[in-house]
Design a protein around this motif. Structure first.
Motif, PDB file in Angstrom:
ATOM      1  N   SER A 195    -114.328 -25.084 -93.969  1.00 55.29           N
ATOM      2  CA  SER A 195    -114.936 -24.142 -94.905  1.00 55.29           C
ATOM      3  C   SER A 195    -115.771 -24.903 -95.924  1.00 55.29           C
ATOM      4  O   SER A 195    -115.520 -26.085 -96.168  1.00 55.29           O
ATOM      5  N   PRO A 196    -116.697 -24.213 -96.580  1.00 52.45           N
ATOM      6  CA  PRO A 196    -117.348 -24.846 -97.728  1.00 52.45           C
ATOM      7  C   PRO A 196    -116.280 -25.249 -98.757  1.00 52.45           C
ATOM      8  O   PRO A 196    -115.379 -24.469 -99.049  1.00 52.45           O
ATOM      9  N   ASN A 239    -118.186 -23.909 -92.604  1.00 55.91           N
ATOM     10  CA  ASN A 239    -118.055 -22.614 -91.935  1.00 55.91           C
ATOM     11  C   ASN A 239    -116.889 -22.727 -90.966  1.00 55.91           C
ATOM     12  O   ASN A 239    -116.779 -23.705 -90.234  1.00 55.91           O
ATOM     13  N   LEU A 240    -116.002 -21.743 -90.946  1.00 53.93           N
ATOM     14  CA  LEU A 240    -114.865 -21.804 -90.014  1.00 53.93           C
ATOM     15  C   LEU A 240    -115.124 -21.012 -88.728  1.00 53.93           C
ATOM     16  O   LEU A 240    -114.270 -20.979 -87.850  1.00 53.93           O
ATOM     17  N   VAL A 241    -116.290 -20.371 -88.629  1.00 55.65           N
ATOM     18  CA  VAL A 241    -116.529 -19.518 -87.462  1.00 55.65           C
ATOM     19  C   VAL A 241    -117.504 -20.165 -86.469  1.00 55.65           C
ATOM     20  O   VAL A 241    -117.107 -20.660 -85.417  1.00 55.65           O
ATOM     21  N   CYS A 242    -118.781 -20.204 -86.847  1.00 58.11           N
ATOM     22  CA  CYS A 242    -119.828 -20.623 -85.901  1.00 58.11           C
ATOM     23  C   CYS A 242    -119.627 -22.034 -85.329  1.00 58.11           C
ATOM     24  O   CYS A 242    -119.794 -22.217 -84.124  1.00 58.11           O
ATOM     25  N   GLU A 264    -117.668 -22.383 -82.206  1.00 58.62           N
ATOM     26  CA  GLU A 264    -118.161 -21.746 -80.979  1.00 58.62           C
ATOM     27  C   GLU A 264    -119.087 -22.640 -80.172  1.00 58.62           C
ATOM     28  O   GLU A 264    -119.456 -22.301 -79.055  1.00 58.62           O
ATOM     29  N   PRO A 297    -105.963 -24.971-101.359  1.00 59.33           N
ATOM     30  CA  PRO A 297    -106.433 -23.780-102.092  1.00 59.33           C
ATOM     31  C   PRO A 297    -106.895 -22.641-101.188  1.00 59.33           C
ATOM     32  O   PRO A 297    -106.907 -21.486-101.603  1.00 59.33           O
ATOM     33  N   GLU A 298    -107.257 -22.941 -99.931  1.00 62.33           N
ATOM     34  CA  GLU A 298    -107.724 -21.885 -99.022  1.00 62.33           C
ATOM     35  C   GLU A 298    -106.603 -20.995 -98.523  1.00 62.33           C
ATOM     36  O   GLU A 298    -106.841 -19.855 -98.113  1.00 62.33           O
ATOM     37  N   ASP A 309    -102.903 -19.031 -94.297  1.00 61.94           N
ATOM     38  CA  ASP A 309    -103.167 -18.001 -93.278  1.00 61.94           C
ATOM     39  C   ASP A 309    -104.462 -18.249 -92.506  1.00 61.94           C
ATOM     40  O   ASP A 309    -104.810 -17.452 -91.629  1.00 61.94           O
ATOM     41  N   LYS A 310    -105.156 -19.321 -92.802  1.00 59.12           N
ATOM     42  CA  LYS A 310    -106.476 -19.514 -92.187  1.00 59.12           C
ATOM     43  C   LYS A 310    -106.433 -19.741 -90.668  1.00 59.12           C
ATOM     44  O   LYS A 310    -107.272 -19.194 -89.954  1.00 59.12           O
ATOM     45  N   LEU A 337    -104.485 -18.366 -88.645  1.00 60.95           N
ATOM     46  CA  LEU A 337    -104.269 -17.015 -88.116  1.00 60.95           C
ATOM     47  C   LEU A 337    -105.575 -16.220 -88.113  1.00 60.95           C
ATOM     48  O   LEU A 337    -105.853 -15.453 -87.189  1.00 60.95           O
ATOM     49  N   LYS A 338    -106.386 -16.424 -89.148  1.00 67.53           N
ATOM     50  CA  LYS A 338    -107.608 -15.620 -89.308  1.00 67.53           C
ATOM     51  C   LYS A 338    -108.829 -16.226 -88.617  1.00 67.53           C
ATOM     52  O   LYS A 338    -109.788 -15.515 -88.324  1.00 67.53           O
ATOM     53  N   TYR A 339    -108.798 -17.518 -88.409  1.00 64.10           N
ATOM     54  CA  TYR A 339    -109.924 -18.195 -87.748  1.00 64.10           C
ATOM     55  C   TYR A 339    -109.375 -19.028 -86.587  1.00 64.10           C
ATOM     56  O   TYR A 339    -109.498 -20.245 -86.562  1.00 64.10           O
ATOM     57  N   PRO A 340    -108.742 -18.356 -85.608  1.00 64.69           N
ATOM     58  CA  PRO A 340    -107.992 -19.089 -84.589  1.00 64.69           C
ATOM     59  C   PRO A 340    -108.837 -20.010 -83.716  1.00 64.69           C
ATOM     60  O   PRO A 340    -108.359 -21.071 -83.302  1.00 64.69           O
TER      61      PRO A 340
END
Lengths: 222, 222
Positions: free
Chosen positions: B41-42, B124-127, B130, B145-146, B149-150, B152-155
C-alpha cells in the motif's frame, strides 16, 4: 506494441461510464439523497471514519452504506453490527467501483428513502480516482502513518476529491507528518479542497467535517 | 453491456505480458541477477525498508533500484542521496508496472553488472498483484497501522508473494494488530509464504529477511 494500447479502450469505457454517472446524479437529485464516494489506501481508516461519522450524526438522517471490496465481507458485517443499513459489493478483482457497478449496487436501496448514501470504495489511491462513480462528492482519507508525501505521489486522488480527511492524528508522536506541507501540496493540486485533521478512533477534529456533511445533506432539500 | 467486457481485453494483454516476463527471467538467469518486485500500500514503508535492507547488505552486492511511481521523483531522489544506483519510472497513470514497462526500465541497467535488482512498484495492493513483471520474487509489505485484515481483503497480493514483511512493529502499542491472525490468514492463502516481522525504522527483525535475500542472491551463482 499494439497490444498495449489499453488507453484507448479505457477512454471509450470512460465515455459510457460518465453517462451512467450523470444518470446516477440525476436520480440522487430527484430523490434528495446526498451521496459520497469514500476513498483511501488500504488501512487508512475508511470503515472507522464512517462508524464515527454515523455515530456523530446521531440518528438525525436516514443513512445507507455500500461496502465495496474485492471479495471480503468484513466491512459490511461491521456496519450491520453497528445497526447501519449496508450492503457488500464484490468488484470481482476490479480495483475500483465504476458508475455501472455503483448504479447496480444502488438498486439494493430505495434512495428516495435515504438522506445520505455512502460508498466505501476499494482501498486504493490510484484506480478509484480515475473513475466517476456518480456520487455527489469524493472524500479521500490520508492517515499519518502513510506519510505526508502521498498527495505528491498520487496527485489525481487529491485533485478529484472535494474533502480530504487527514486521519489518525492521535498517532502524531509516532510519525513525522508535516501538516503544513501536506496542506500546501493538496491546495496546490486542488485549491477548493476542504481539509480536516481528524482521529476516527477518538473523534477529535470531527466537528467541521460533520458540519460540512450536514450542510450538504440539508442543501438537497432546499 | 458489451462496453464493459474489459476482462477479455485484459486476458489477451496478460498473455503477451507473461511471454515478456518469461524473457526477462531468462535474461536475469543468464546475467546471474536476482530481482525482486516490492509491493505494498502507499505508506507501508517500501522505500524505508529498501534503504534499511541496502544498509544491512553492507556493500557486499552490486544493487540497482527501479522506483516506479505515477509521476513523482521523490523516491529516486532518496535512493540517489543514499548512494544507490537508481532510476525513476513513471507509469503515466497506470496503477502497476507490467512486464513490458519493466523490461523497458531494465534497459537502463547492465544487469550482468548487478547481483540484486529491486523494483519498488506503485503503492497499491490490487493491480500490482495481477501482473507478472518478470521479477524472480514478489515481496509484499504490510504495516501495523494498516490493520491485520488486509490479507483477507486483498487476498491476491498475499497469494502471489513469496515473502511478506510485516513492517512498523515498533508502533505495536498504538495499533491493535493480531500477529497470529495475520500469519494464519496469509498461510491459508499461501502456505509457502515467508513472513518476517520487522521495523524498517529501527532495523528490528531484519536478520531472517536479510538471510533469505542473501541466500537467493548467492543461489544465482551456483
Amino acid at each position: 506494441m499494439p497490444d498495449f494500447k489499453v488507453i484507448e479502450v479505457n477512454q471509450s469505457v470512460y465515455a459510457v461510464n460518465d453517462a451512467i454517472a450523470a444518470e446516477t446524479r440525476e436520480k440522487l437529485k430527484r430523490d434528495k439523497t446526498f451521496m459520497i464516494n469514500l476513498m483511501a489506501s488500504p488501512g487508512a481508516g475508511k470503515t472507522t471514519t464512517l462508524l464515527q461519522t454515523i455515530k456523530m450524526l446521531d440518528g438525525r438522517y436516514r443513512i445507507g452504506v455500500m461496502e465495496a471490496d474485492i471479495e471480503a465481507t468484513v466491512d459490511a458485517e461491521i456496519m450491520q453490527n453497528a445497526g447501519v443499513r449496508s450492503i457488500q459489493v464484490h468488484t470481482g478483482g476490479e480495483c475500483a467501483m465504476d458508475a455501472e457497478m455503483t448504479a447496480q449496487a444502488m438498486q439494493e436501496f430505495d434512495t428516495a428513502d435515504l438522506d445520505l448514501l455512502v460508498m466505501e470504495n476499494v482501498g486504493n489511491l490510484v484506480c478509484p480516482a480515475e473513475t466517476d462513480t456518480g456520487a455527489n462528492a469524493n472524500v479521500a482519507i490520508l492517515s499519518y502513518p502513510e506519510g505526508d508525501d502521498k498527495p505528491l505521489k498520487y496527485p489525481l486522488m487529491f485533485t478529484v476529491c472535494h474533502v480530504v480527511l487527514i486521519n489518525k492524528i492521535d498517532t502524531a508522536e509516532y510519525f513525522d507528518f508535516d501538516d503544513d506541507a501536506v496542506l500546501e501540496c493538496i491546495h496546490r493540486l486542488n485549491p477548493e479542497a476542504q481539509v480536516f485533521f481528524v482521529s476516527a478512533k477518538t473523534g477529535e477534529g470531527f466537528e467541521p467535517w460533520i458540519k460540512w456533511l450536514i450542510d450538504n445533506i440539508n442543501s438537497r432539500n432546499n
